[in-house]
Design an enzyme around this catalytic site. Structure first.
Site, mmCIF file in Angstrom:
data_model
loop_
_atom_site.group_PDB
_atom_site.id
_atom_site.type_symbol
_atom_site.label_atom_id
_atom_site.label_comp_id
_atom_site.label_asym_id
_atom_site.label_seq_id
_atom_site.Cartn_x
_atom_site.Cartn_y
_atom_site.Cartn_z
ATOM 1 N N GLY A 8 0.807 -1.214 0.000
ATOM 2 C CA GLY A 8 0.000 0.000 0.000
ATOM 3 C C GLY A 8 0.842 1.267 0.000
ATOM 4 O O GLY A 8 2.015 1.234 -0.340
ATOM 5 N N HIS B 15 4.308 1.871 -8.241
ATOM 6 C CA HIS B 15 3.333 0.771 -8.191
ATOM 7 C C HIS B 15 2.364 0.867 -9.379
ATOM 8 O O HIS B 15 2.015 -0.142 -9.990
ATOM 9 C CB HIS B 15 2.479 0.855 -6.914
ATOM 10 N N GLN C 48 7.405 -9.572 7.838
ATOM 11 C CA GLN C 48 8.672 -9.190 7.227
ATOM 12 C C GLN C 48 9.346 -7.992 7.899
ATOM 13 O O GLN C 48 10.366 -7.515 7.431
ATOM 14 C CB GLN C 48 8.491 -8.935 5.730
ATOM 15 N N SER D 94 9.374 5.486 -3.404
ATOM 16 C CA SER D 94 9.199 4.489 -2.349
ATOM 17 C C SER D 94 8.095 4.973 -1.425
ATOM 18 O O SER D 94 7.950 6.184 -1.192
ATOM 19 C CB SER D 94 10.506 4.356 -1.561
ATOM 20 N N SER D 95 7.322 4.023 -0.891
ATOM 21 C CA SER D 95 6.275 4.413 0.057
ATOM 22 C C SER D 95 6.897 5.106 1.264
ATOM 23 O O SER D 95 6.289 5.966 1.888
ATOM 24 C CB SER D 95 5.509 3.184 0.521
HETATM 25 O O1 PAF Z 1 7.810 -5.116 -1.845
HETATM 26 C C1 PAF Z 1 6.830 -5.127 -1.077
HETATM 27 O O2 PAF Z 1 6.039 -4.195 -1.037
HETATM 28 C C2 PAF Z 1 6.642 -6.337 -0.160
HETATM 29 O O3 PAF Z 1 7.864 -6.852 0.251
HETATM 30 C C3 PAF Z 1 5.754 -7.427 -0.772
HETATM 31 C C4 PAF Z 1 6.407 -8.035 -2.012
HETATM 32 C C5 PAF Z 1 4.397 -6.849 -1.144
HETATM 33 C C6 PAF Z 1 5.543 -8.556 0.242
HETATM 34 O O4 PAF Z 1 4.897 -8.098 1.382
#
Ligand code: PAF
Length: 290
Positions: free
Chosen positions: A31, A37, A61, A189-190
């Site tokens: 998001g 994106h 993560q 980048s977000s």
């Molecule tokens: O790159 C990201 O935004 C994240 O690492 C992903 C691939 C959506 C996995 O959560």
């Protein structure tokens, strides 16, 4: 465009489309969408006919809980942007919904161990990060069963981890797209949303350093890692950023450590902090100047 707030509804929709003979282009995201994106979604739509996007800030993560809390979130804003670029379905969910068999309990999740490309750099500095990425990406692939999945090259090491995963699973086809940059050169980048105006201006030093290394590669035919590193270190120091690493790898053969001796091919990879915000970027040094 349809918005599903649980992965099982998204899975039903995807299965029906696949049964009808459609091809699914999938863009997994966390998001806070930006032009980078949206470029992936446009390409997924153009190449596959159907574009599916996931928005899930994956707690598995993040090795730093504060980083997870701070991560920008704006599902309504994301949905508006996606509707404008031809996205067919966006879905989200909770950890419990993604891993119902584990009741959202991390100890009961069947983690997916990443391959050798998770060793070194991001894998070393963010322990467990790629394990969390591989685990959620495998689950997202199971939900969507995509024909193709699209990733941005800004997260260079992640693209290698995902390619390895897809090879093991036998699907989908992975498409890696060049990183999008702001006019200043800063990679989109977000996390840029978290930068103050001053930090944002100083963050440009990352790309400045990478570009200077690329010039050395081409103009002076420099191939020694230490010499190529010098302008990156200097630019980032001049920008007042805190450098975590500036290293080189053979883009076609990942190694945990930087290759010793003159480089034949090279991607330069950088992580640096602007205040509390950690930024990563990379640039291929060899190949024609664009
Ligand atoms: O790159 C990201 O935004 C994240 O690492 C992903 C691939 C959506 C996995 O959560």
């Amino acid at each position: 465009m349809q918005l599903f707030r649980d992965p099982s509804s998204a899975a039903d929709w995807c299965r029906a489309e696949l049964r009808a003979g459609e091809r699914l282009g999938f863009v997994p995201t966390m998001g806070a969408l930006h032009e980078g994106h949206l470029a992936l979604v446009r390409r997924a739509k153009a190449e596959c006919g159907r574009a599916v996007v996931s928005v899930f800030v994956n707690p598995l993560q993040f090795n730093d809980p504060k980083d997870f809390e701070r991560y920008p979130r704006d599902l309504d804003g994301d949905a508006r942007l996606l509707a404008g670029v031809g996205c067919d379905v966006v879905f989200t969910g909770t950890l419990e919904q993604f891993f119902p068999e584990a009741g959202g309990d991390r100890a009961r999740i069947a983690w997916r161990e990443p391959g050798a490309s998770a060793l070194g750099l991001e894998g070393a500095l963010r322990p467990g990060h790629f394990r969390g990425v591989a685990t959620i990406v495998e689950r997202l692939f199971e939900v969507v069963r995509p024909t193709r999945a699209y990733f941005g090259a800004k997260d260079f090491q992640q693209t290698l981890v995902v390619r390895e995963l897809a090879r093991e699973l036998g699907y989908p086809e992975i498409v890696v797209c060049p990183p999008l940059r702001e006019p200043s050169g800063l990679a989109r980048s977000s996390r840029n949303e978290l930068l103050s105006a001053d930090e944002r201006a100083r963050a440009v030093s990352i790309h400045r350093g990478l570009s200077a290394a690329r010039e050395l590669w081409h103009d002076a035919r420099e191939r020694a890692p230490a010499k190529l590193r010098a302008p990156i270190v200097a630019a980032i120091a001049a920008g007042g950023l805190e450098l975590e690493y500036a290293e080189f790898r053979d883009p076609d053969r990942w190694t945990e450590r930087e290759p010793v001796g003159p480089l034949e091919r090279a991607v330069a990879l950088v992580a640096a902090r602007a205040g509390a915000v950690r930024l990563i970027d990379n640039l291929r040094l060899d190949g024609p100047l664009g």
